[in-house]
Design a protein around this motif. Structure first.
Motif, PDB file in Angstrom:
ATOM      1  N   PRO A   1       0.828  -1.205   0.000  1.00  0.00           N
ATOM      2  CA  PRO A   1       0.000   0.000   0.000  1.00  0.00           C
ATOM      3  C   PRO A   1       0.864   1.258   0.000  1.00  0.00           C
ATOM      4  O   PRO A   1       1.944   1.298   0.593  1.00  0.00           O
ATOM      5  N   ALA A   2       0.396   2.287  -0.660  1.00  0.00           N
ATOM      6  CA  ALA A   2       0.987   3.633  -0.599  1.00  0.00           C
ATOM      7  C   ALA A   2       2.499   3.631  -0.800  1.00  0.00           C
ATOM      8  O   ALA A   2       3.255   4.104   0.046  1.00  0.00           O
ATOM      9  N   ILE A   3       2.978   3.095  -1.931  1.00  0.00           N
ATOM     10  CA  ILE A   3       4.416   3.068  -2.215  1.00  0.00           C
ATOM     11  C   ILE A   3       4.901   4.494  -2.491  1.00  0.00           C
ATOM     12  O   ILE A   3       4.343   5.197  -3.344  1.00  0.00           O
ATOM     13  N   ARG A   4       5.902   4.913  -1.751  1.00  0.00           N
ATOM     14  CA  ARG A   4       6.472   6.258  -1.940  1.00  0.00           C
ATOM     15  C   ARG A   4       7.825   6.227  -2.663  1.00  0.00           C
ATOM     16  O   ARG A   4       8.268   7.232  -3.214  1.00  0.00           O
ATOM     17  N   HIS A   5       8.500   5.087  -2.640  1.00  0.00           N
ATOM     18  CA  HIS A   5       9.809   4.969  -3.284  1.00  0.00           C
ATOM     19  C   HIS A   5      10.059   3.494  -3.577  1.00  0.00           C
ATOM     20  O   HIS A   5       9.699   2.631  -2.775  1.00  0.00           O
TER      21      HIS A   5
ATOM     22  N   GLY B   1       1.979   2.977   4.120  1.00  0.00           N
ATOM     23  CA  GLY B   1       0.925   2.194   4.749  1.00  0.00           C
ATOM     24  C   GLY B   1       1.294   1.833   6.186  1.00  0.00           C
ATOM     25  O   GLY B   1       2.411   2.093   6.641  1.00  0.00           O
ATOM     26  N   SER B   2       0.356   1.224   6.883  1.00  0.00           N
ATOM     27  CA  SER B   2       0.634   0.822   8.272  1.00  0.00           C
ATOM     28  C   SER B   2       1.551  -0.395   8.285  1.00  0.00           C
ATOM     29  O   SER B   2       1.642  -1.150   7.324  1.00  0.00           O
ATOM     30  N   LEU B   3       2.223  -0.576   9.423  1.00  0.00           N
ATOM     31  CA  LEU B   3       3.114  -1.731   9.557  1.00  0.00           C
ATOM     32  C   LEU B   3       2.333  -3.032   9.405  1.00  0.00           C
ATOM     33  O   LEU B   3       2.814  -3.986   8.785  1.00  0.00           O
ATOM     34  N   ALA B   4       1.117  -3.080   9.950  1.00  0.00           N
ATOM     35  CA  ALA B   4       0.305  -4.300   9.859  1.00  0.00           C
ATOM     36  C   ALA B   4       0.004  -4.641   8.407  1.00  0.00           C
ATOM     37  O   ALA B   4       0.018  -5.816   8.006  1.00  0.00           O
ATOM     38  N   GLU B   5      -0.284  -3.613   7.591  1.00  0.00           N
ATOM     39  CA  GLU B   5      -0.582  -3.860   6.181  1.00  0.00           C
ATOM     40  C   GLU B   5       0.655  -4.382   5.442  1.00  0.00           C
ATOM     41  O   GLU B   5       0.546  -5.277   4.589  1.00  0.00           O
ATOM     42  N   VAL B   6       1.805  -3.836   5.757  1.00  0.00           N
ATOM     43  CA  VAL B   6       3.039  -4.280   5.101  1.00  0.00           C
ATOM     44  C   VAL B   6       3.389  -5.698   5.528  1.00  0.00           C
ATOM     45  O   VAL B   6       3.780  -6.539   4.714  1.00  0.00           O
ATOM     46  N   VAL B   7       3.243  -5.983   6.826  1.00  0.00           N
ATOM     47  CA  VAL B   7       3.509  -7.334   7.331  1.00  0.00           C
ATOM     48  C   VAL B   7       2.639  -8.348   6.612  1.00  0.00           C
ATOM     49  O   VAL B   7       3.081  -9.451   6.252  1.00  0.00           O
ATOM     50  N   ALA B   8       1.369  -7.992   6.356  1.00  0.00           N
ATOM     51  CA  ALA B   8       0.439  -8.919   5.701  1.00  0.00           C
ATOM     52  C   ALA B   8       0.908  -9.283   4.297  1.00  0.00           C
ATOM     53  O   ALA B   8       0.713 -10.417   3.843  1.00  0.00           O
ATOM     54  N   VAL B   9       1.545  -8.340   3.596  1.00  0.00           N
ATOM     55  CA  VAL B   9       2.010  -8.611   2.232  1.00  0.00           C
ATOM     56  C   VAL B   9       3.101  -9.678   2.231  1.00  0.00           C
ATOM     57  O   VAL B   9       3.150 -10.547   1.354  1.00  0.00           O
ATOM     58  N   PHE B  10       3.967  -9.661   3.251  1.00  0.00           N
ATOM     59  CA  PHE B  10       5.120 -10.567   3.289  1.00  0.00           C
ATOM     60  C   PHE B  10       4.934 -11.729   4.262  1.00  0.00           C
ATOM     61  O   PHE B  10       5.910 -12.378   4.643  1.00  0.00           O
ATOM     62  N   ARG B  11       3.696 -12.014   4.662  1.00  0.00           N
ATOM     63  CA  ARG B  11       3.480 -12.995   5.727  1.00  0.00           C
ATOM     64  C   ARG B  11       3.952 -14.401   5.352  1.00  0.00           C
ATOM     65  O   ARG B  11       4.275 -15.201   6.233  1.00  0.00           O
ATOM     66  N   LEU B  12       4.025 -14.728   4.047  1.00  0.00           N
ATOM     67  CA  LEU B  12       4.435 -16.071   3.632  1.00  0.00           C
ATOM     68  C   LEU B  12       5.934 -16.186   3.382  1.00  0.00           C
ATOM     69  O   LEU B  12       6.443 -17.287   3.186  1.00  0.00           O
ATOM     70  N   ILE B  13       6.637 -15.063   3.383  1.00  0.00           N
ATOM     71  CA  ILE B  13       8.083 -15.085   3.105  1.00  0.00           C
ATOM     72  C   ILE B  13       8.818 -14.223   4.148  1.00  0.00           C
ATOM     73  O   ILE B  13       9.578 -13.312   3.792  1.00  0.00           O
TER      74      ILE B  13
END
Length: 650
Positions: free
Chosen positions: A187-191, A221-233
């Motif tokens: 979410p909300a990629i800035r760079h 984005g929030s830390l929780a949202e970022v963690v969810a993206v990488f939860r399998l790796i």
């Protein structure tokens, strides 16, 4: 109910509880960085959920609360009562709103009208600023995150972000991973920058099926949202939450290096678990039907068939026991699900009573069946309110008695074998047996002659009688004569017991003992006339065949001698108010049971069989019927009432 609204309600309750826990912990320890981060994440996630459903007033309140917490994280304002009181008021407001949202899909009008008041409470002016705390709040940031953030911040941005360093595994394509697609879900990629981990190989050595990428990114984005993206790796990524510069001093780490862990929890509708329990119970019934077939085959002279059926019965019994154990474990949840609701309740009630009270919770990780854990809230609520209102004295009275000014209330749980033991203890004034006796007589619960024969322990047990109350006046919390009798009935309906101990001037302790789960029970099936009943084998010490001439009349009852000891004799048909059998048998079958310190004989017409079954408590109109512990199914499909002999005798 709309499925999305239902999901919102479930998650909102969890987030409200998390935020409440963290804010209350900050009240006791304002320097707890992890608690501050937890409260911020919970509020931030709640705000995102409210935005999805356009709960405008709630969204504005949560946005203001998030701003205050963000400033606290940056060290710009102090964490004290001026900050925490308004935030706790917001949490209570949201908690009160969830049921209305779940029912109507909208923020209730009554809650919406409170939003302007809360916005006023959350004004920045109410918080205490501390410029010196900014430097103290900083923690070290890894070099890679600092370099990445500086590239991002050069464009003039100063928002709170998450720095990401993603090194896909060389064999990631064979695992079905697509690194670029994964990054696209952020979410909300800035760079975003993509480079090679190792120098590029020669064209002849290039392997298109191996990854050599290093991907770095900044997400708002929030830390929780970022963690969810990488939860399998989780082993391939590093995350670093960073706050924007305060006064141009540079970025601030808002937490330690965050490791991403794959979730091991799967939310399953409890009805599905319950259905598995029912299937396991039906399998137990079907398994029990095999045992009579062994005897039938043997009686017909077919020994080999009898042995085959017996072997199959043993295998199925083992598998059913394993299945039942697995599904009952799936229903087990920690007592924390109930215990964690009390800190805020105790705090609010103590403020209302003008008392200062410390609540200590121990053993919240002990697990029990979901139904038991959820059913414990109401009885524990009564006991805790009893301690707050009746038990713990006002601060001035405690000081006068040389006690600490702050009251002490303990909620403690421990596991003892296949039971859980829960204590609710206070260090208050205790219960005066003489005053309790006078109250019981005044309310007509016992006569003066009966009261004179009671021991001190028996007098204290009168507190569980309906209508008993020592409160001088009716208040919001007590004085209506409703409370401890409700506690006792609730705990007994769960198969448990309640014990009360109290010392004048030192305090009162209630001890609840309950089963960990509704498990398989070994039953002795007994016959009374044409009826059959189940008795838990654990309640029976031994059985005896008693000749009728050995029964002796004793006053208005009967008794018999067993190893030089006189045992009172009761007949089960009398206890159940059933008609007497037409013919008196030559011998009476007697179950020897223990009630308190005494042995008592229970006469039955016959002992039919033993069975291992799943006993379920009574529900509906039959719920709470005295003397009946529950029901079960026999191998022939008939319903069997399981007796509670202690209740029948009393």
């Amino acid at each position: 109910m709309d499925e999305l609204i239902a999901q919102f309600a479930i998650e909102a309750r969890e987030l409200v509880q998390q935020a409440s826990d963290d804010l209350l912990a900050l009240e006791g320890n304002p320097t707890g960085r992890d608690r501050l981060e937890g409260a911020f994440r919970a509020i931030h996630t709640l705000k995102g959920s409210a935005a999805l459903f356009e709960f405008g007033p709630m969204l504005r309140v949560l946005h203001r609360a998030e701003d205050l917490l963000s400033q606290a994280r940056a060290g710009k304002i102090l964490i004290n009562a001026n900050l925490l009181e308004p935030l706790l008021a917001v949490i209570a407001w949201i908690d009160d709103s969830i049921d209305g949202i779940a029912q109507a899909g909208l923020l209730p009008d009554a809650q919406e009208r409170q939003a302007p008041r809360l916005l006023g409470l959350l004004s920045v002016e109410t918080a205490d600023h501390d410029a010196d705390a900014v430097g103290d709040a900083r923690t070290s940031i890894p070099d890679w995150a600092t370099s990445l953030y500086q590239r991002f911040a050069s464009s003039g941005n100063d928002e709170t972000v998450v720095a990401i360093r993603y090194e896909p595994h060389a064999e990631c394509f064979f695992s079905g991973d697509d690194p670029i697609a994964t990054m696209a879900r952020l979410p909300a990629i800035r760079h975003l920058s993509v480079s090679l981990k190792e120098p590029a190989p020669s064209p002849g050595a290039y392997d298109p099926f191996r990854s050599n990428l290093l991907i770095e990114a900044i997400s708002a984005g929030s830390l929780a949202e970022v963690v969810a993206v990488f939860r399998l790796i989780p082993d391939q990524v590093k995350l670093e939450p960073i706050s924007g510069p305060a006064g141009g001093a540079g970025p601030t780490a808002v937490s330690d290096n965050t490791s991403v862990r794959p979730s091991s929890i799967m939310r399953v509708d409890s009805a599905r678990i319950d259905r598995l329990i029912e299937i396991a119970g039906e399998l137990i019934t079907a398994k029990n039907r095999l045992a009579p077939l062994v005897d039938d085959a043997r009686n017909h002279g077919n020994g080999p068939l009898a042995r085959q059926i017996a072997a199959s019965h043993t295998d199925i019994e083992r598998l059913v026991a394993s299945l039942y154990s697995a599904v009952t474990q799936a229903r087990m949840i920690p007592l924390e699900h109930t215990f964690r609701r009390f800190p805020r309740l105790v705090r609010e009630t103590a403020l209302k009573l003008g008392k200062t009270i410390d609540l200590v919770i121990e053993g919240e990780t002990v697990e029990a069946d979901r139904e038991i854990v959820e059913s414990l809230f109401e009885p524990l609520l009564h006991l805790i309110r009893n301690g707050l209102d009746h038990g713990i004295e006002a601060e001035a009275d405690r000081v006068q008695q040389s006690k600490p000014a702050r009251g002490h209330l303990v909620l403690r749980a421990r596991q003892r074998g296949d039971q859980i033991e829960i204590e609710v203890a206070d260090d208050g004034c205790g219960m005066d047996p003489q005053r309790a006796k006078a109250t019981a007589i005044a309310r007509g619960l016992v006569s003066e002659s009966q009261a004179a024969t009671l021991s001190e322990r028996e007098i204290l047990q009168l507190a569980f009688a309906p209508g008993f109350s020592t409160a001088a006046a009716v208040t919001d919390l007590s004085g209506r004569g409703v409370g401890l009798d409700v506690v006792q009935r609730s705990i007994q309906s769960l198969g448990g017991t309640v014990d009360l101990r109290s010392t004048v001037g030192s305090g009162t302790t209630f001890t609840l003992r309950l089963p960990i789960s509704f498990s398989m029970t070994r039953l002795m099936v007994v016959e009374v006339g044409d009826e059959r009943y189940g008795v838990p084998i654990a309640d029976v010490i031994e059985t005896q065949k008693l000749p009728m001439h050995a029964i002796q009349p004793v006053k208005a009852g009967r008794a018999f001698m067993l190893r030089n000891r006189t045992i009172p004799l009761l007949i089960l048909s009398d206890l159940l108010h059933l008609p007497l059998p037409d013919a008196t048998p030559g011998d009476l079958k007697v179950l020897i049971v223990k009630v308190g310190p005494d042995l008592i004989g229970i006469g039955v017409d016959a002992i039919a069989e033993r069975a291992e079954t799943l006993t379920r408590p009574l529900t509906g109109l039959l719920k709470g019927v005295s003397g009946i512990a529950g029901t079960t199914l026999l191998g022939d499909g008939k319903v069997l009432l399981v007796l509670n002999l202690e209740e029948l005798i009393q």
